[in-house]
Design an enzyme around this catalytic site. Structure first.
Site, PDB file in Angstrom:
ATOM      1  N   CYS A  60       0.850  -1.109   0.024  1.00 50.15           N
ATOM      2  CA  CYS A  60       0.039  -0.273  -0.040  1.00 50.15           C
ATOM      3  C   CYS A  60       0.857   1.114   0.011  1.00 50.15           C
ATOM      4  O   CYS A  60       0.318   2.264   0.115  1.00 50.15           O
ATOM      5  CB  CYS A  60      -1.143  -0.014   1.139  1.00 50.15           C
ATOM      6  SG  CYS A  60      -0.112   0.093   2.765  1.00 50.15           S
ATOM      7  N   GLU A  77      -1.633   1.477  -4.709  1.00 46.88           N
ATOM      8  CA  GLU A  77      -1.514  -0.004  -4.221  1.00 46.88           C
ATOM      9  C   GLU A  77      -1.046  -0.592  -5.287  1.00 46.88           C
ATOM     10  O   GLU A  77      -1.268  -0.625  -6.362  1.00 46.88           O
ATOM     11  CB  GLU A  77      -2.668  -0.741  -3.577  1.00 46.88           C
ATOM     12  CG  GLU A  77      -2.772  -1.878  -3.062  1.00 46.88           C
ATOM     13  CD  GLU A  77      -3.308  -1.918  -1.405  1.00 46.88           C
ATOM     14  OE1 GLU A  77      -3.182  -2.950  -0.809  1.00 46.88           O
ATOM     15  OE2 GLU A  77      -3.705  -0.898  -0.945  1.00 46.88           O
TER      16      GLU A  77
END
EC number: 2.1.1.-
Length: 366
Positions: free
Chosen positions: A324, A358
């Site tokens: 992330c 991400e």
């Protein structure tokens, strides 16, 4: 972008910028063009948190501008699911004129699923009593009479009141199979369900010819472990948060999966156990040496992998890494690329219209 307006006409441009940025960041490690997975342009967030503003008799949700810190009134939130938007109106209507529910209320947290279930948590600066419970029960029943499948929770300092339960069950179609995931209030869940499905299907596709077993660190409620179980002989997964471990155990049973073992311990502790540095009572009865883990899956927090875990994952022929935060991924790749090459690269637009990215990489041993 404002909370009540999404620049949907800019979606393609913002996605193209992310693709270019990720490719540039990854250039020292790979010349692969990222596989790109798009988000719905609106109503993609399955959870949202709002402060409440008391303005005379009026009451409304607010958010704070990240730059100026000024408050912004939010009556609709197109980034969030349709169910959250419906509940935002219904909750304000139900709470505004009810003293027991409104007094000292400062925040509402919403968690929803594609299966149209919801948990709403009401946060207070006061002690919650029987009067609150009765008022909340009446509100819950009124919401359900409107066809809303909702559970209400009251929170205050050292207090949590569940009227019936603090979880909802998500159902996701993943590569031709429905997966059931219990999601617990105030625990981590993937915010963008449509993107989660695409991440799970990508992870399944890149591991489809796997040999041996899978080890996962930071497994949460078993989101990836359970979906990937069909590609491996056995799966061994670690997680530190108690509610997530309990949800993962439920999800194993609900999905009739018999080849996944969850261990409650930190990734750093597990590294010590795998390396034979320390023994842990929690591992009694689990034969770590019996696992033939040829693939390790990591989905670490924004801080990335610590140096000890970096060394540990390098021992595996294949590393599947969901990140992330590509900046810490690249920092980890400075070490991991000494022993592994990037064989797959994907960008998942989990957070449209924001700077955040991400991404996923599959690393194979040199």
């Amino acid at each position: 972008m404002t909370p009540e307006h999404l620049p949907t006409e800019q979606y393609e441009a913002q996605l193209a910028e992310k693709v270019a940025r990720l490719q540039s960041m990854m250039a020292p490690f790979s010349d692969l063009v990222p596989e790109v997975f798009r988000s719905p342009v609106s109503h993609y967030r399955m959870r949202a948190e709002f402060r409440l503003w008391h303005d005379g008799d009026d009451l409304y949700h607010i958010m704070f501008d990240q730059q100026t810190k000024s408050r912004i009134r939010v009556d609709t939130f197109p980034a969030a699911s349709q169910l959250i938007n419906t509940l935002m109106k219904a909750m304000i209507a139900g709470v505004r004129d009810n003293h027991a529910l409104r007094h000292k209320l400062f925040q509402m947290d919403y968690l929803t699923t594609l299966s149209n279930q919801a948990v709403v948590s009401l946060l207070y600066h006061k002690k919650l009593d029987e009067e609150w419970r009765e008022a909340a029960t009446a509100l819950r029943d009124a919401l359900r009479a409107q066809g809303l499948n909702v559970h209400l929770i009251g929170r205050a300092t050292k207090t949590k009141i569940e009227l019936d339960q603090d979880y909802i069950d998500e159902r996701l179609p993943v590569a031709g199979k429905e997966m059931i995931y219990r999601q617990v209030e105030n625990s981590f869940t993937q915010p963008n369900a449509a993107m989660n499905i695409q991440m799970l299907e990508w992870a399944l596709e890149v591991t489809k010819d796997s040999k041996g077993d899978l080890l996962e660190l930071y497994c949460g409620n078993g989101n990836f472990s359970l979906a990937l179980a069909r590609n491996f002989n056995r799966v061994l997964a670690t997680e530190i948060a108690k509610p997530s471990v309990a949800a993962a155990q439920y999800n194993i049973a609900a999905n009739h999966i018999d080849n996944v073992q969850i261990i409650r311990m930190a990734a750093e502790e597990f590294t010590l156990a795998m390396n034979g540095v320390r023994e842990f009572n929690r591992l009694q009865g689990i034969d770590l040496k019996g696992y033939q883990c040829e693939t390790i899956f990591v989905d670490p927090p924004r801080s990335g992998l610590d140096s000890e875990t970096e060394k540990m994952v390098q021992a595996y022929p294949r590393i599947l890494y969901i990140s992330c935060n590509p900046e810490t991924l690249c920092k980890n790749l400075e070490t991991l690329s000494q022993t592994h090459t990037v064989s797959r690269l994907a960008l998942f637009d989990q957070f449209p219209y924001t700077h955040h990215m991400e991404c996923g990489v599959l690393l194979t041993a040199r």
